[in-house]
Design an enzyme around this catalytic site. Sequence first.
Site, short mmCIF file in Angstrom:
data_model
loop_
_atom_site.label_atom_id
_atom_site.label_comp_id
_atom_site.label_asym_id
_atom_site.label_seq_id
_atom_site.Cartn_x
_atom_site.Cartn_y
_atom_site.Cartn_z
CG HIS A 273 -1.73 1.35 1.36
ND1 HIS A 273 -2.82 1.39 0.30
CD2 HIS A 273 -1.51 2.31 2.11
CE1 HIS A 273 -3.27 2.67 0.89
NE2 HIS A 273 -2.69 3.36 1.96
CB CYS A 274 3.74 2.31 2.05
SG CYS A 274 2.55 2.08 3.64
CB ILE A 275 7.04 1.38 -1.60
CG1 ILE A 275 7.44 1.06 -0.19
CG2 ILE A 275 8.13 1.88 -2.75
CD1 ILE A 275 8.47 -0.18 -0.21
#
Length: 452
Positions: A273-275
């Site tokens: 979800h983040c990078i």
Amino acid sequence: MGMKEQLLTRINDRSAVIGVVGLGYVGLPLAMEFAKAGFKVIGYDISTRTCDSLMKGQSHIQDVPSAEVAEQVKAGRFVATDQEGRLKECDAISIAVPTPLSKTRDPDMSFVQAATEAIARNCHPGMLVVLESTTYPGTTREVMQPRIEAQGLKVGRDVFLAFSPERVDPGNPKWHTKNTPKVVGGVTPECVEVASALYGSCIDTIVPVSSAEAAELVKLLENTFRAVNIGLVNEMAIVCDKLGVNVWEVIDAAATKPFGYMKFTPGPGIGGHCIPLDPHYLAWKMRMLNYKTRFIDLASEINSEMPEYVVRKVARALNTDRKAVNGSHILILGIAYKKDIDDMRESPAFDVMRLLEERGAIVDYHDPYVPRFQEHGHSRAGVPLTKEALEHADAVVIVTDHTNVDYQFVVDHAGLVVDTRNTTGKTKQSKARIVPLSKLSEGIPEGELAHL
């Protein structure tokens, strides 16, 4: 006694009721930490199915054992509900909802806005609200504060508003919610003080910063740093491929330097979800200020092209066997975005599968953590990793390097293996022809060096 002092007292004596909005990969572990610290926790999620399962003591998050949820439910310290009105009972609320990107790669703030509206409808004097969802700088102050103050409550005096970025790393055996340092930034100094006290009650290390905007930028910097360095090492893999050099050997040798270098490894793309998402939040905000984030844009371009690079590898490898991608049977090993977890969010495996199928390949997959998944309304089931499945495949593509897969078994029975993770590097010789992510197994065509 003012609202701040009253709330601090309730936090310190554990009489405060804590709400967690969103019971996913971030919210549920956080809710468990608050409950284990002695608070009563109300977990709010719009999914009735999720709430019902949790109330039966069944966890849907790999890092949170069902026994832990069952214990907190039985003790009365945790309740999961889809009833928005129960937020009114809370003294402090942490928001842990998704912040995806739209199809145009702009921030989709609909989940944060919906959570803010729900809290505003149930807000009362003496309440602390903390946003944990990754977002662009300014969200807490520009989006949340006006809506909460529209209820006639002054932030910093009547209610308290802060941002504290989640730092969840699914499947990490060492770093989890409790022992990962927690950054906290508030709209006012009073907000920082109250939020720090809340998280300090259940998390080992608190890192206060001067503002909500600083805290918002911390998370974006962390993951932009990773995205840019992954983009660099992915490009290095392509460079090594063209030069006929083993990129893994180069990386391992470079990693022996005790200073000035941090090891990153290439792969078929970036997931989670983040990078893949966080750098776009910063790039979007900067576009609003007429500034182009060149490093971020270039890293995103390189990383997003890696699935196509992998598919070209597969096509060239099949061509060497006098086969076309069209009609070939391809077995994908691993579709989670990283090893040893069941999280498929933004996994590059989906792009690899889609690109192969667009070229006419017949694609199956095996993932011990993901026996079945749904994508675009279609349900797909994995296949067992058998001798027959490996022998039947024209190519096996290792996308995710789960440690509980027997890669010696894979290379013993497959004819062609395209390895994007260097998992076969330590296997014994076998009948399989192994094509790594970089280093051309067939060498560099004569004259190609002159064009590098």
